[in-house]
Write an enzyme that holds these catalytic residues in place. Structure first.
Site, short mmCIF file in Angstrom:
data_model
loop_
_atom_site.label_atom_id
_atom_site.label_comp_id
_atom_site.label_asym_id
_atom_site.label_seq_id
_atom_site.Cartn_x
_atom_site.Cartn_y
_atom_site.Cartn_z
CG HIS A 75 -44.87 -83.71 87.95
ND1 HIS A 75 -43.94 -84.53 87.18
CD2 HIS A 75 -46.06 -84.30 87.89
CE1 HIS A 75 -44.34 -85.65 86.60
NE2 HIS A 75 -45.54 -85.61 87.06
CG HIS A 127 -47.40 -88.52 90.19
ND1 HIS A 127 -46.50 -89.34 89.85
CD2 HIS A 127 -47.93 -88.05 89.19
CE1 HIS A 127 -46.28 -89.33 88.55
NE2 HIS A 127 -47.07 -88.32 88.15
CD GLU A 128 -50.13 -84.77 88.74
OE1 GLU A 128 -49.28 -83.76 88.27
OE2 GLU A 128 -50.25 -85.83 88.40
CG HIS A 188 -40.64 -76.18 88.10
ND1 HIS A 188 -41.73 -75.14 88.23
CD2 HIS A 188 -39.95 -75.55 87.25
CE1 HIS A 188 -41.23 -74.21 87.77
NE2 HIS A 188 -40.38 -74.20 86.92
#
Length: 231
Positions: free
Chosen positions: A104, A100-101, A108
């Site tokens: 990100h 999940h991280e 980006h």
């Protein structure tokens, strides 16, 4: 005082209840699936690395950080920081949160619009969060400041609202990658999704709390519902 019983009943109490329920669900779900080994046996850090590299991202570092579920992606330094329970574990919960991280970081890299907007809102949101209550308090003596305070609460709500698609999309990217990269088996996909869905509820609770606060002060300012400021 602008902190009256109505504020406690209609804003604070529902927000605390929702936040408490979401927090308990996250801890329960994480605890449950932290005991289930992922199909691949990869740790959270290895799963995140695989997701990043397979998507052509080689300039993001994966580091261990302290704290419980303190996992986050830092776009300013291009660092993905994972808590010890995620970084070192090969559990279903760990790889789900790690990917999940990593999602990100993918956002980006692709300049995902909601993430760009949320990042732009961070500085003004931080200022609004620090001073909104004080500006509203002063607004009961000098009415124009009441509207300024409401605007600051509106910014805080906008930030929490924009956060929802950002977090949902990161989870969607993680779910897709977990199976396609062989980190979890197709049979484990639903369980990995439960961890991510539980975490998403915390952001929903935050957005609801922010909305209730905004509506309350709009009502106190008489902007909606015919309310008026009272001592």
């Amino acid at each position: 005082m602008f902190f009256d019983m109505q504020y406690m009943i209609f804003v604070m109490l529902p927000a605390l209840v929702l936040a408490g329920i979401a927090s308990m669900m996250v801890k329960f779900t994480f605890s449950r699936y932290s005991k289930v080994r992922s199909y691949s046996g990869l740790t959270g850090s290895q799963a995140a690395e695989r997701m990043l590299r397979s998507n052509g991202i080689f300039d993001v570092k994966v580091e261990e950080t302290s704290g419980f579920l303190s996992d986050h992606y830092d776009p300013s330094q291009k660092v993905l920081r994972l808590s010890p329970d995620v970084y070192n574990s090969n559990s279903l919960a760990a790889v789900g949160i790690a990917c999940h991280e990593a999602g990100h970081a993918l956002q980006h890299a692709s300049q995902y619009v909601p993430l760009v907007l949320r990042t732009a809102l961070v500085p003004v949101t931080n200022i609004s969060s620090m001073f909104a209550f004080w500006v509203v308090a002063a607004g009961f003596a000098f009415r124009p400041l009441l509207y300024v305070g409401c605007a600051m609460f509106a910014i805080a709500f906008l930030f929490s609202f924009v956060t929802l698609p950002v977090e949902w999309d990161a989870s969607a990217r993680a779910k897709q990658h977990l199976v396609s990269a062989g980190i979890v088996s197709p049979m484990q996909e639903a369980d990995a999704g439960k961890v991510l869905n539980a975490a998403f509820l915390t952001y929903v609770a935050g957005a609801v709390g922010s909305l209730l606060t905004l509506l309350y002060y709009l009502w106190r300012a008489g902007i909606i519902g015919g309310g008026r400021d009272r001592d």
